[in-house]
Design an enzyme around this catalytic site. Structure first.
Site, PDB file in Angstrom:
ATOM      1  N   ALA A   1       9.404 -35.290  -7.573  1.00 19.55           N
ATOM      2  CA  ALA A   1       9.264 -35.303  -9.246  1.00 19.55           C
ATOM      3  C   ALA A   1       9.370 -36.437  -9.603  1.00 19.55           C
ATOM      4  O   ALA A   1      10.222 -36.808  -8.904  1.00 19.55           O
ATOM      5  CB  ALA A   1      10.867 -34.390  -8.910  1.00 19.55           C
TER       6      ALA A   1
ATOM      7  N   GLU B   1       0.779  -1.463  -0.115  1.00 16.97           N
ATOM      8  CA  GLU B   1       0.469  -0.498   0.242  1.00 16.97           C
ATOM      9  C   GLU B   1       0.885   1.660   0.116  1.00 16.97           C
ATOM     10  O   GLU B   1       0.462   2.449  -0.597  1.00 16.97           O
ATOM     11  CB  GLU B   1      -0.965   0.078   1.216  1.00 16.97           C
ATOM     12  CG  GLU B   1      -2.022  -1.230   1.376  1.00 16.97           C
ATOM     13  CD  GLU B   1      -1.553  -2.329   2.582  1.00 16.97           C
ATOM     14  OE1 GLU B   1      -1.998  -2.777   2.933  1.00 16.97           O
ATOM     15  OE2 GLU B   1      -0.241  -2.686   1.844  1.00 16.97           O
TER      16      GLU B   1
ATOM     17  N   SER C   1       7.733 -40.753   5.813  1.00 14.14           N
ATOM     18  CA  SER C   1       7.159 -40.482   7.121  1.00 14.14           C
ATOM     19  C   SER C   1       6.767 -39.363   7.154  1.00 14.14           C
ATOM     20  O   SER C   1       6.103 -39.568   8.406  1.00 14.14           O
ATOM     21  CB  SER C   1       9.154 -40.239   7.839  1.00 14.14           C
ATOM     22  OG  SER C   1       9.451 -41.660   7.756  1.00 14.14           O
TER      23      SER C   1
ATOM     24  N   CYS D   1      -2.388  -3.499   7.360  1.00 10.92           N
ATOM     25  CA  CYS D   1      -1.640  -3.969   8.271  1.00 10.92           C
ATOM     26  C   CYS D   1      -2.473  -3.187   9.305  1.00 10.92           C
ATOM     27  O   CYS D   1      -2.805  -1.433   8.916  1.00 10.92           O
ATOM     28  CB  CYS D   1      -0.387  -3.950   8.867  1.00 10.92           C
ATOM     29  SG  CYS D   1       0.451  -2.354   8.034  1.00 10.92           S
TER      30      CYS D   1
ATOM     31  N   GLU E   1      12.318 -32.042  -0.081  1.00 13.42           N
ATOM     32  CA  GLU E   1      13.035 -32.404  -1.279  1.00 13.42           C
ATOM     33  C   GLU E   1      13.395 -34.367  -1.535  1.00 13.42           C
ATOM     34  O   GLU E   1      13.798 -34.913  -2.534  1.00 13.42           O
ATOM     35  CB  GLU E   1      13.997 -31.494  -1.986  1.00 13.42           C
ATOM     36  CG  GLU E   1      13.483 -29.904  -1.630  1.00 13.42           C
ATOM     37  CD  GLU E   1      14.496 -29.234  -3.062  1.00 13.42           C
ATOM     38  OE1 GLU E   1      14.511 -30.014  -4.191  1.00 13.42           O
ATOM     39  OE2 GLU E   1      13.964 -28.084  -3.016  1.00 13.42           O
TER      40      GLU E   1
ATOM     41  N   ARG F   1      19.583 -21.318  -6.432  1.00 13.72           N
ATOM     42  CA  ARG F   1      19.965 -20.537  -7.905  1.00 13.72           C
ATOM     43  C   ARG F   1      19.042 -19.958  -9.135  1.00 13.72           C
ATOM     44  O   ARG F   1      18.427 -20.586  -8.528  1.00 13.72           O
ATOM     45  CB  ARG F   1      21.177 -21.454  -8.588  1.00 13.72           C
ATOM     46  CG  ARG F   1      21.790 -22.513  -8.031  1.00 13.72           C
ATOM     47  CD  ARG F   1      22.446 -23.881  -8.915  1.00 13.72           C
ATOM     48  NE  ARG F   1      22.049 -24.266  -9.149  1.00 13.72           N
ATOM     49  CZ  ARG F   1      21.977 -25.513  -7.810  1.00 13.72           C
ATOM     50  NH1 ARG F   1      22.072 -25.308  -7.135  1.00 13.72           N
ATOM     51  NH2 ARG F   1      21.777 -26.826  -8.772  1.00 13.72           N
TER      52      ARG F   1
END
Length: 378
Positions: A165, A63, A317, A86, A309, A218
């Site tokens: 993936a 804002e 788990s 806020c 990942e 990266r």
């Protein structure tokens, strides 16, 4: 665009401007966390006079950016904001008061601010005579836009996202322990972009051994904060030339191991530049770490969002214990076969899969498809 119906039906022009605010908010991904991504569009006389988004943690909110660009044109305008303005003095002054002082006539906002100190901006605006429309979105939609921010307001453990993936037949490697490139270049770039929006990236011992990953974001934006790397190594063993150690001074490395590990092993890890955190074993799975203890320690370290990942055991788990809040499923258009390593454990049917709902329509990255799911009700 989210799939859930809005709480408030807007006129098409209002809906279009609020969608613009939502879209530009995403420009702050990887730059503003643990703050939320927020976008703001100022419209007057049917024309956009300015727009802005929260660009960097500690910097002006969306804002404020839009108001500074609009100057006197902000008076009498309508502000479309993806998150309720806020209402507290933090690193910046309250946005609700800034909108009032600028003479904004009307505010349309997407999601209510869940923060106990930052919320309440809508009431302040209404009390000052500003017309307020919102929240337009339900809680689930707002949470989908800023999941870690909403999660932190209600939980004392990190927000956990799991990235997998996989091939069409749900395999994540050609064989257990084999390094296998499943997805294409476009997906790899998207994974690095996703990493940049998390405080930490976490992997298990199998992934460290098979892939020797760096786990750094990266292609991250310039000035991006460090991403912590979290390694779950029960036996406290890590090769001294592991890629993850090469830039430990920039992106800290945390090793979680069993509290039964030897002092020699702990000293070896510390001398390599890692921060070591011994935790108890999982009572129901000897030789494995107590994941609740791991996540509690991550929270104590200030890691409010963690991207997992892999590998297969760790993923299973986390899912089995109901600790996964978001799923990023990248699916490549080819099959590996039954000799490949399954993305899901044999007992995956016990996971509460029906509690996961789509966040957005599937997205294409090259020939791969990303399906993003959030656990409903948290």
């Amino acid at each position: 665009m989210t799939l859930r119906p809005p709480l408030i039906e807007l006129e098409p022009v209002d809906r279009a401007h609020l969608e613009s605010a939502r879209r530009i908010a995403h420009e702050g991904w990887g730059q503003v966390h643990p703050n939320p991504m927020v976008g703001c569009v100022l419209v007057k006389g049917g024309k956009v006079v300015s727009q802005g988004y929260h660009e960097v943690f500690g910097g002006p909110h969306a804002e404020i950016v839009a108001l500074e660009r609009a100057l006197s044109s902000a008076e009498g305008s309508t502000a479309y904001v993806s998150l309720e303005p806020c209402n507290h003095h933090g690193k910046t002054p309250p946005c609700a008061q800034a909108l009032i002082d600028a003479g904004v006539r009307r505010v349309v906002f997407g999601a209510s601010d869940p923060g106990p100190s930052s919320g309440g901006g809508a009431e302040t605006l209404r009390a000052a005579g500003v017309e307020v429309v919102g929240p337009v979105w339900d809680v689930a939609t707002g949470r989908a836009e800023n999941p870690a921010f909403f999660h932190a307001a209600a939980h004392d453990r990190p927000f956990i996202a799991l990235k997998l993936a996989m091939s069409l037949d749900a395999r994540i490697a050609a064989a257990p322990g084999a390094r296998t490139l499943i997805t294409g270049h476009e997906t790899q770039r998207e994974v690095h972009r996703i990493r940049a929006g998390f405080d930490a990236v976490m992997v298990g011992a199998g992934t460290v051994t098979a892939d020797d990953p760096r786990l750094t974001p990266r292609f991250a934006p310039s000035g991006h904060k460090s991403v912590h790397r979290v390694l779950l190594l029960p036996d406290a063993e890590l090769e001294p030339e592991a890629a993850v150690l090469h830039d430990a001074d920039v992106h800290p490395v945390h090793v979680f191991c069993l509290d039964s590990a030897t002092e020699m092993a702990l000293e070896r890890l510390e001398s390599a530049g890692t921060q070591v955190h011994p935790v108890p074993a999982d009572e129901g799975n000897p030789g494995h770490l107590d994941l609740s203890a791991v996540l509690q320690r991550c929270h104590e370290l200030g890691l409010r969002s963690v991207l997992c990942e892999g590998g297969a055991d760790l993923s299973a788990s986390l899912l089995r214990h109901g600790m996964v809040d978001r799923l990023y499923l990248f699916i490549a258009p080819h099959a590996i076969g039954t000799r490949g390593l399954s993305a899901f454990a044999d007992d995956a049917g016990e996971v509460a899969w029906r509690s996961y709902v789509p966040v957005c329509p599937p997205a294409a990255f090259g020939s791969d498809t990303l399906i993003t799911l959030d656990r409903a009700g948290d």
